[in-house]
Structure formats: C-alpha cells, structure tokens
Scaffold this motif. Structure first.
Motif, PDB file in Angstrom:
ATOM      1  N   ALA A 199       4.699  10.891  -9.232  1.00  0.00           N
ATOM      2  CA  ALA A 199       4.777  10.580 -10.642  1.00  0.00           C
ATOM      3  C   ALA A 199       3.867  11.581 -10.806  1.00  0.00           C
ATOM      4  CB  ALA A 199       4.085   9.625 -10.754  1.00  0.00           C
ATOM      5  N   ARG A 200       3.756  12.374  -8.901  1.00  0.00           N
ATOM      6  CA  ARG A 200       2.529  13.494  -9.801  1.00  0.00           C
ATOM      7  C   ARG A 200       0.843  13.455 -10.343  1.00  0.00           C
ATOM      8  NH1 ARG A 200       4.646  18.509  -7.929  1.00  0.00           N
ATOM      9  NH2 ARG A 200       6.787  18.061  -7.921  1.00  0.00           N
ATOM     10  N   ASP A 201       0.751  11.802  -9.762  1.00  0.00           N
ATOM     11  CA  ASP A 201      -0.813  11.595 -10.125  1.00  0.00           C
ATOM     12  C   ASP A 201      -1.996  11.663  -9.803  1.00  0.00           C
ATOM     13  OD1 ASP A 201      -2.839   9.787 -10.769  1.00  0.00           O
ATOM     14  OD2 ASP A 201      -1.823   8.891 -12.472  1.00  0.00           O
ATOM     15  N   ALA A 202      -2.613  12.578  -9.096  1.00  0.00           N
ATOM     16  CA  ALA A 202      -3.885  13.083  -8.589  1.00  0.00           C
ATOM     17  C   ALA A 202      -4.424  12.076  -8.115  1.00  0.00           C
ATOM     18  CB  ALA A 202      -3.786  14.066  -8.816  1.00  0.00           C
ATOM     19  N   ASP A 203      -4.852  11.350  -9.325  1.00  0.00           N
ATOM     20  CA  ASP A 203      -6.171  10.872  -9.179  1.00  0.00           C
ATOM     21  C   ASP A 203      -5.617   9.862  -8.573  1.00  0.00           C
ATOM     22  OD1 ASP A 203      -8.022  12.746 -10.021  1.00  0.00           O
ATOM     23  OD2 ASP A 203      -7.506  11.659 -12.342  1.00  0.00           O
ATOM     24  N   ALA A 204      -3.908   8.587  -9.099  1.00  0.00           N
ATOM     25  CA  ALA A 204      -3.888   7.366  -8.400  1.00  0.00           C
ATOM     26  C   ALA A 204      -3.964   7.224  -7.067  1.00  0.00           C
ATOM     27  CB  ALA A 204      -2.433   6.895  -9.723  1.00  0.00           C
ATOM     28  N   ALA A 205      -3.401   8.766  -6.741  1.00  0.00           N
ATOM     29  CA  ALA A 205      -2.543   8.913  -5.573  1.00  0.00           C
ATOM     30  C   ALA A 205      -4.054   9.083  -4.398  1.00  0.00           C
ATOM     31  CB  ALA A 205      -2.345  10.142  -4.806  1.00  0.00           C
ATOM     32  N   ALA A 206      -4.909  10.059  -4.762  1.00  0.00           N
ATOM     33  CA  ALA A 206      -6.579   9.927  -4.076  1.00  0.00           C
ATOM     34  C   ALA A 206      -6.570   8.401  -4.345  1.00  0.00           C
ATOM     35  CB  ALA A 206      -7.621  11.409  -5.189  1.00  0.00           C
ATOM     36  N   ASP A 207      -7.328   7.615  -5.105  1.00  0.00           N
ATOM     37  CA  ASP A 207      -7.317   6.547  -5.327  1.00  0.00           C
ATOM     38  C   ASP A 207      -6.607   5.284  -4.279  1.00  0.00           C
ATOM     39  OD1 ASP A 207      -9.896   6.840  -6.544  1.00  0.00           O
ATOM     40  OD2 ASP A 207      -8.842   5.563  -9.314  1.00  0.00           O
TER      41      ASP A 207
ATOM     42  N   GLU B 198       0.642  -1.163  -0.049  1.00  0.00           N
ATOM     43  CA  GLU B 198       0.381  -0.246  -0.140  1.00  0.00           C
ATOM     44  C   GLU B 198       0.820   1.476  -0.306  1.00  0.00           C
ATOM     45  OE1 GLU B 198      -2.833   0.129   3.061  1.00  0.00           O
ATOM     46  OE2 GLU B 198      -3.400  -2.130   2.404  1.00  0.00           O
ATOM     47  N   HIS B 199       2.069   1.309   0.462  1.00  0.00           N
ATOM     48  CA  HIS B 199       2.838   2.487   1.349  1.00  0.00           C
ATOM     49  C   HIS B 199       3.527   2.910  -0.266  1.00  0.00           C
ATOM     50  CE1 HIS B 199       2.372   2.042   5.577  1.00  0.00           C
ATOM     51  NE2 HIS B 199       1.372   2.854   5.321  1.00  0.00           N
ATOM     52  N   PRO B 200       3.668   2.021  -0.429  1.00  0.00           N
ATOM     53  CA  PRO B 200       5.013   2.297  -2.234  1.00  0.00           C
ATOM     54  C   PRO B 200       4.112   2.425  -2.998  1.00  0.00           C
ATOM     55  CG  PRO B 200       5.927  -0.196  -1.259  1.00  0.00           C
ATOM     56  CD  PRO B 200       4.721   0.584  -0.101  1.00  0.00           C
ATOM     57  N   ARG B 201       2.488   1.686  -3.314  1.00  0.00           N
ATOM     58  CA  ARG B 201       1.107   2.381  -4.456  1.00  0.00           C
ATOM     59  C   ARG B 201       1.382   4.560  -3.646  1.00  0.00           C
ATOM     60  NH1 ARG B 201      -4.547   0.857  -4.491  1.00  0.00           N
ATOM     61  NH2 ARG B 201      -5.149   1.643  -5.775  1.00  0.00           N
ATOM     62  N   LEU B 202       1.022   4.425  -2.835  1.00  0.00           N
ATOM     63  CA  LEU B 202       0.677   5.864  -2.153  1.00  0.00           C
ATOM     64  C   LEU B 202       2.110   6.653  -3.043  1.00  0.00           C
ATOM     65  CD1 LEU B 202      -0.546   5.255   0.953  1.00  0.00           C
ATOM     66  CD2 LEU B 202      -1.919   6.412  -0.785  1.00  0.00           C
TER      67      LEU B 202
END
Length: 52
Positions: A18-26, A8-12
C-alpha cells in the motif's frame, strides 16, 4: 510461542504494498521487537534436566 507470528508478515506485506511507510515502519518495529524478545527468552531458557 504465544505470539501470533502468522499475522505479522501479512501486516508488513500489506503496508508495504500500500506504500504506507508509517504503517510499514510500525509493523516492522513491532515485529523486530517481538522477535528480539522471543530470542532473548529462548537464550535464557533452561530446559528441565533429565534424571540419569
């Protein structure tokens, strides 16, 4: 604990770097949901009683 906390933490981190706000929020929403569920289960868990 049956969830893969380690992943979970590495995915976050990857999404944030990567400044991927959608992926980070998900990823964060999923992490918080799983954490809340785990805490709720642990609060309601009754340990087996030891016989005296």
């Amino acid at each position: 604990m049956d969830r893969e906390r380690i992943s979970e933490h590495p995915r976050l981190e990857e999404a944030a770097l990567a400044r991927d706000a959608d992926a980070a929020a998900d990823a964060l929403a999923q992490h918080l949901t799983l954490t809340a569920a785990e805490l709720t289960r642990s609060i309601h868990y009754e340990a087996p009683r030891k016989e005296a």
